[in-house]
Scaffold this active site. Sequence first.
Site, PDB file in Angstrom:
ATOM      1  N   SER A  48       0.841  -1.185   0.000  1.00  0.00           N
ATOM      2  CA  SER A  48       0.000   0.000   0.000  1.00  0.00           C
ATOM      3  C   SER A  48       0.890   1.253   0.000  1.00  0.00           C
ATOM      4  O   SER A  48       1.691   1.432  -0.902  1.00  0.00           O
ATOM      5  CB  SER A  48      -0.953  -0.040   1.199  1.00  0.00           C
ATOM      6  OG  SER A  48      -1.939   0.940   1.093  1.00  0.00           O
ATOM      7  N   HIS A  80      -7.974  -4.929  -1.227  1.00  0.00           N
ATOM      8  CA  HIS A  80      -6.717  -4.337  -0.783  1.00  0.00           C
ATOM      9  C   HIS A  80      -6.073  -5.162   0.328  1.00  0.00           C
ATOM     10  O   HIS A  80      -4.850  -5.234   0.428  1.00  0.00           O
ATOM     11  CB  HIS A  80      -6.975  -2.913  -0.288  1.00  0.00           C
ATOM     12  CG  HIS A  80      -5.731  -2.108  -0.100  1.00  0.00           C
ATOM     13  ND1 HIS A  80      -4.906  -1.758  -1.143  1.00  0.00           N
ATOM     14  CD2 HIS A  80      -5.160  -1.593   1.017  1.00  0.00           C
ATOM     15  CE1 HIS A  80      -3.881  -1.054  -0.687  1.00  0.00           C
ATOM     16  NE2 HIS A  80      -4.008  -0.942   0.622  1.00  0.00           N
TER      17      HIS A  80
END
Length: 714
Positions: free
Chosen positions: A569, A686
């Site tokens: 991320s 994610h």
Amino acid sequence: MKQIPNEAIAVAFFACALAAVLVPRVAAAGERPSYPPTRTVDAKDVLHGVTVPDPYRWLEDASSPEVKAWMAAQDDLARKELGRLPGREKLLARLKELAYVDSVSAPVKRGNRYFLVRRHATKEKSVVSWKDGKDGEEKVLFDPNGWSKDGSVGLGDWQPSWDGSKVAYQVKENNSDEAKLRVIEVATGKVSEVDAIAGGKYASASWTPDGSGFYYTWLPTDPKIPASERPGFQEVRFHRLGEDPAKDRVVHARLGDPTAFLAASLSKDGRWLVLTVQHGWSSTDVYFRDLADPKAADRWTPLVVGTEAHWSVEAFRDRFYVVTDDGAPQGRVYEVDPARPARKGWREIVPERGDATIAGASVLGGRLALNYLKNASSLLEVRELDGTLVREVKLPGLGTVGGPLGLVDDDEAYFTFESYTAPREVYATSMKTGKLDLFARLKVPVDPSPYVVEQVFFPSKDGTKLSMFLVHRKDLARDGKSRCILYGYGGFQVSETPYFSALLYPWLEAGGVWASVNLRGGGEYGEAWHRGGMLLKKQNTFDDFLAAARWLSAEKVTSPDRLAIYGGSNGGLLVGAAMTQEPKDFSAVLCAVPLLDMVRYHLFGSGRTWISEYGSADDPKQFPALLAYSPYHAVKKGTAYPATLLLSADSDDRVDPMHARKFAAALQAASTGGPVLLRIERNAGHGGADMLKSAVESRADEYAFALSETSLRP
């Protein structure tokens, strides 16, 4: 945990066998496979007088058949290459032994009911169970393992009502952030057909005392609204059980600001409704309503608005307990009388400490529980509501506390403790007496005793003092020959503290070193530390990470040829920037669900909500800094970049997978160094695919790649 002799022999055999099978890969390290063809286009932007080429812009459109075919070809290549790496199957087998174990969370108590998250060694996903009283029969409430054949449907946030009779919960398709809110009756297991709320991406139910309804944050699901603009349509609504959600009352209308978040929380007694407006990760506004006062029940009273600081508020009886970094970067606590909300009437009850940062604070059993970070390790205090210190909770050592969890008016509370070499333990405690009882301990088939956790301090490029945790064998030879993975994040106030992961041990058992560095941009040392690595100071984060890599080599913990870097991320941005700025400092890069095009990031996914952290290319003052470190734009043809494994997810609606696609294409075309692989997880968001088999397969690929590409070169 004491380990039986046979298992110790098996672990030793595994380490020797792994080292042996890796030897043949030495000559092949750095080889590049034949990549799928990738065309370029003549796309560019002219921003503030600067021309910015974007030859792989066509890869932004995931709905295009051409892009889908390209993704499939890239993923097929990556899995083929990773699947043939020496040692991968042994790694996978060991990871399965470590992942498929039984564990339990700290309980959540509501009324006389206890709710637990259980991980079963025989299941892919965690299960939520409940029981009446401490000694009641445990029953399953949620078992997401049966929600879909392919595991693509998962459980998100869940919140029981105060009496424990009902639970509001998120159902997520493809394990993305997008969610639908549902309600289940605990005793019968019946899921309401009426109370089904679409647009629950940011929804977390805050129940009324009688369990008749809850406040939540709602998002429209209209596909015509661009994803990047959608956060600006958030509303706070109230849902009454049994009524049509389309008619839910709007408690706070949309702001029209896609960079902000709205949330509302109702106190346990139902009197105080607190609204927070979070402006990215840089500041917070707070308003409240006194629902017991008919004259004020529909009026928002500002508590604090317009400061460049963070605020969190917990209401208990007739007072607010406010934690802030305003004028105190490491945090302090105020007591506030809501009848006199002006700042001049506030009373500071816990002043800022110079040696520790408040990581969390809550009212439990009529007392304050304060979770501090001191040199990135937890310290737990209990205080009276006037701030008087009652006790410091004695912890087992250097590690991380989760919680404590409990109720404002209940003496019973729970917290967890863990470290790199200490599996997670759950403790029950009395807020009144301080008595501690071990509630649960994670048991895994590893022996942590040969390993040590070491904390080191060293200077960054500008002289700033940094800290880093090293995990390695006690008999580590500091000769520069040990393989090492350097991990970092450095953003959004996230603190990297010692935690336990059984999946770390195959790396350690193979003789590897794990290094986790505390970077500016994180929250380990307070808000000044955070601001030192955001916006125009973001380069400090990368300089800190590069300083850590050089320290590891200078101290002969490892060497550039034996060093891999890992981040996901915002950490994916970190390793992307590090490898493009100093490609000779590393041998391998593990880059997961990253953002890498910093010129266009705000146009995709949740990008606009991060503008307060990174800035925007639309701003002429911020654009030069973003372009200067943007990894996608920093790729230079003819450069020997480290071997790179990009790990993406097909349903990531937070960080758009276009970042990984474009960066992979640019690297494959430009690099004269190691292989560049793009691995794409299916039915994953994610946070991954929410199944153990996906986690262990991904980790096996990561370790096999890192081990292969950090072999000593001829």
